[in-house]
Design a protein around this motif. Structure first.
Motif, mmCIF file in Angstrom:
data_model
loop_
_atom_site.group_PDB
_atom_site.id
_atom_site.type_symbol
_atom_site.label_atom_id
_atom_site.label_comp_id
_atom_site.label_asym_id
_atom_site.label_seq_id
_atom_site.Cartn_x
_atom_site.Cartn_y
_atom_site.Cartn_z
ATOM 1 N N UNK A 240 0.806 -1.231 0.000
ATOM 2 C CA UNK A 240 0.000 0.000 0.000
ATOM 3 C C UNK A 240 0.836 1.278 0.000
ATOM 4 N N UNK A 241 2.097 1.177 0.375
ATOM 5 C CA UNK A 241 2.949 2.372 0.408
ATOM 6 C C UNK A 241 3.278 2.874 -0.985
ATOM 7 N N UNK A 242 3.199 1.992 -1.994
ATOM 8 C CA UNK A 242 3.532 2.423 -3.361
ATOM 9 C C UNK A 242 2.632 1.812 -4.431
ATOM 10 N N UNK A 243 1.455 1.371 -4.049
ATOM 11 C CA UNK A 243 0.517 0.751 -4.978
ATOM 12 C C UNK A 243 -0.077 1.822 -5.903
ATOM 13 N N UNK A 244 0.125 1.696 -7.230
ATOM 14 C CA UNK A 244 -0.397 2.719 -8.141
ATOM 15 C C UNK A 244 -1.901 2.620 -8.388
ATOM 16 N N UNK A 245 -2.536 1.521 -7.961
ATOM 17 C CA UNK A 245 -3.950 1.311 -8.261
ATOM 18 C C UNK A 245 -4.886 1.907 -7.217
ATOM 19 N N UNK A 246 -4.361 2.363 -6.084
ATOM 20 C CA UNK A 246 -5.247 2.778 -4.990
ATOM 21 C C UNK A 246 -5.287 4.296 -4.859
ATOM 22 N N UNK A 247 -6.348 4.780 -4.197
ATOM 23 C CA UNK A 247 -6.626 6.223 -4.162
ATOM 24 C C UNK A 247 -5.602 7.000 -3.357
ATOM 25 N N UNK B 11 -16.131 -10.218 -12.607
ATOM 26 C CA UNK B 11 -15.009 -10.117 -13.547
ATOM 27 C C UNK B 11 -13.735 -10.441 -12.792
ATOM 28 N N UNK B 12 -12.654 -10.625 -13.558
ATOM 29 C CA UNK B 12 -11.328 -10.604 -12.936
ATOM 30 C C UNK B 12 -10.709 -9.276 -13.330
ATOM 31 N N UNK B 13 -10.457 -8.417 -12.354
ATOM 32 C CA UNK B 13 -9.935 -7.079 -12.610
ATOM 33 C C UNK B 13 -8.846 -6.790 -11.577
ATOM 34 N N UNK B 14 -7.589 -6.816 -12.007
ATOM 35 C CA UNK B 14 -6.472 -6.669 -11.079
ATOM 36 C C UNK B 14 -6.515 -5.325 -10.353
ATOM 37 N N UNK B 15 -6.830 -4.251 -11.068
ATOM 38 C CA UNK B 15 -6.851 -2.928 -10.445
ATOM 39 C C UNK B 15 -7.908 -2.857 -9.347
ATOM 40 N N UNK B 16 -9.101 -3.402 -9.612
ATOM 41 C CA UNK B 16 -10.162 -3.369 -8.599
ATOM 42 C C UNK B 16 -9.807 -4.292 -7.431
ATOM 43 N N UNK B 17 -9.116 -5.392 -7.705
ATOM 44 C CA UNK B 17 -8.668 -6.269 -6.615
ATOM 45 C C UNK B 17 -7.775 -5.496 -5.647
ATOM 46 N N UNK B 18 -6.876 -4.689 -6.172
ATOM 47 C CA UNK B 18 -6.019 -3.852 -5.322
ATOM 48 C C UNK B 18 -6.857 -2.859 -4.514
ATOM 49 N N UNK B 19 -7.852 -2.276 -5.166
ATOM 50 C CA UNK B 19 -8.705 -1.293 -4.479
ATOM 51 C C UNK B 19 -9.482 -1.945 -3.332
ATOM 52 N N UNK B 20 -9.927 -3.198 -3.526
ATOM 53 C CA UNK B 20 -10.666 -3.893 -2.466
ATOM 54 C C UNK B 20 -9.744 -4.210 -1.294
ATOM 55 N N UNK B 21 -8.518 -4.649 -1.595
ATOM 56 C CA UNK B 21 -7.576 -4.935 -0.509
ATOM 57 C C UNK B 21 -7.288 -3.672 0.310
#
Length: 495
Positions: free
Chosen positions: A256-263, A356-366
């Motif tokens: 989460x410190x450098x995840x580009x997919x999260x807000x 769906x399988x969506x890697x970006x949304x998976x990151x957002x859920x985590x």
């Protein structure tokens, strides 16, 4: 040491499940520790490769011959890739099957693949040990000890065989044996025969030097009738050669410190960004944002009974009578898609789904969830529970396989633990664990302690890679081999 991975899928080239993640990450970790690693994969549709190293490799398949090409792949993070290129076998819509089911010639496809992998070790990339994965590679050790039993280059090479999921066997009719060039003499209960069928997974279990599973608990579970799928006796017979090594996770992609997919990025030192991620996740799923303190439950999964969705279905309404919201990402069994549609209708603004399988949304859920649900019937390793820990998202899991190995039940008195576990596979036990989590979520101080406990855990590949390296050395010792020889053959390269 020179290690040759043989697998039916591997990122970034092909994937249907967690096997592909391991085949990408473990070789990189071994290279980082000073080993030389190559990976052999089928060249499926869409996989690009460089100039062929062997334009036409002769592969005997019973009374006929096939001539796949061996293509040189790229090098990624120091790992060399080779592809077995036979368009008639591998340039297809799916890896193992299509909408109609498994391909009828899977036995022939992966028999050719196994023989080609051995030929690569003979002529292209000399190896000290084979690391084979799942039933598709189960014939490698069989062929080394039979068809190649007189070949001085490869006959003594050890094989470490990893079981990623005991539920998938590679089972075929007896009449495949002459078509794949395997002797009928091996069709016995002690070797390849399994209730009248040829079983590729059993072949790997019987003939490999060491067997590994992707968690310590799963290594024990597959020796029981409940989890052994009829092969528990075979595994028990080799118990002294069965080792459980928990999968690692790639913190380069999941941090989460450098995840580009999260807000917003955050860490254990400053968790404030997590609330921003929660608000953003609610907006992605179109849920109510009026109460930011309402607990948000997250699921990222294949929809199947194995993953515990029958328990979720059993107690969904009772769970949603609590002050919670739920976001779900995944695909699979249609009845579970229907369940989440119905729940979204019954609890507007509180239940969101994306099939769906969506890697970006998976990151957002985590990142955005407070609690992550994994009530699996069985789970050889599992990755999402370890991602959740890193993201300060507290897991509720069943105490099975890798879930049991990686999650420690929270102890209020000691202030220790990283999540909430239940053992009995019932809806009541699952719901009780969820309610336990919600009770502690109500106390911000306690909840932060659980979050920080989890975020401090290290499930990187460094430790598993070291354990595998020790096992490769043990496999060589078991075959009476000393320290790996160097420069047995020049490594072929494409020009």
């Amino acid at each position: 040491m020179r290690i040759l991975f043989v697998a039916s899928e591997g990122l970034p080239f092909s994937k249907t499940g967690g096997l592909a993640d391991v085949v990408e990450a473990l070789p990189k970790a071994l290279v980082a520790q000073g080993h030389e690693v190559a990976v052999v994969l089928p060249r499926y549709r869409g996989t690009k490769a460089d100039t062929p190293i062997i334009p036409s490799l002769t592969i005997p398949m019973g009374n006929r011959l096939r001539f796949p090409e061996i293509a040189d792949g790229t090098q990624l993070s120091g790992v060399h890739y080779f592809f077995v290129d036979d368009p008639a076998y591998f340039d297809r819509e799916g890896l193992y099957g299509n909408f109609a089911g498994d391909y009828a010639d899977n036995a022939e496809r992966y028999s050719e693949f196994c023989r080609a992998a051995i030929e690569i070790s003979k002529h292209v990339w000399p190896t000290d040990v084979f690391h084979c994965h799942d039933w598709q590679t189960g014939l490698v050790p069989v062929l080394l000890r039979t068809s190649y039993g007189d070949d001085p280059v490869v006959k003594d090479l050890p094989v470490v065989f990893t079981i990623h999921n005991m539920g998938y066997h590679g089972q075929f009719r007896r009449d495949v044996l002459p078509r794949i060039g395997v002797s009928e003499m091996l069709f016995t209960p002690a070797l390849l025969e399994f209730y009248g069928s040829v079983n590729f997974l059993k072949a790997g279990l019987v003939y490999s030097d060491y067997l590994t599973t992707v968690s310590r608990r799963y290594a024990q579970e597959i020796q029981t009738p409940e989890y052994g799928y009829g092969l528990d006796g075979v595994v028990r017979g080799r118990a002294d050669r069965v080792v459980g090594i928990l999968n690692g996770v790639d913190y380069g992609a999941w941090n989460p410190a450098k995840d580009p997919f999260i807000a917003a990025n955050y860490s254990g030192k400053d968790l404030s960004g997590k609330q921003t991620c929660k608000q953003a996740l609610l907006e992605v799923f179109g849920l109510a944002t009026d109460n930011p303190h309402r607990a948000l439950l997250g699921i990222v999964s294949r929809f199947a009974d194995q993953k515990g969705f029958d328990l979720i279905a059993d107690r969904a309404h009772e769970m949603l009578r609590e002050d919670v919201m739920l976001v779900v990402l995944g695909t699979g069994d249609r009845r579970y898609e229907d369940l989440f549609r119905a729940l979204a209708g019954a609890y507007p603004g509180r239940v969101g789904y994306k099939f769906a399988y969506d890697n970006a949304i998976a990151h957002k859920i985590e990142a955005g969830s407070d609690i992550f649900l994994m009530p699996s019937r069985y789970e050889p390793s599992g990755l999402n529970q370890m991602y959740s820990l890193k993201y300060g998202t507290v897991p509720v899991v069943r105490a099975t396989g890798g879930l049991d190995d990686s999650i420690e039940n929270f102890d209020l008195e000691q202030g220790t633990g990283t999540g909430f576990k239940f053992t009995e596979y019932t809806g009541a036990a699952f719901l009780y664990a969820v309610k336990q989590a919600l009770q502690h979520y109500a106390d911000e101080r306690i909840w932060k302690r659980i979050q920080l406990n989890g975020m401090a855990k290290d499930f990187s590949w460094k430790t598993p890679a070291s354990e595998y390296a020790k096992l490769y050395a043990a496999a060589r010792t078991a075959r009476g081999l000393g320290q790996p020889a160097r420069n047995q053959l020049p490594v072929a390269t494409s020009n």
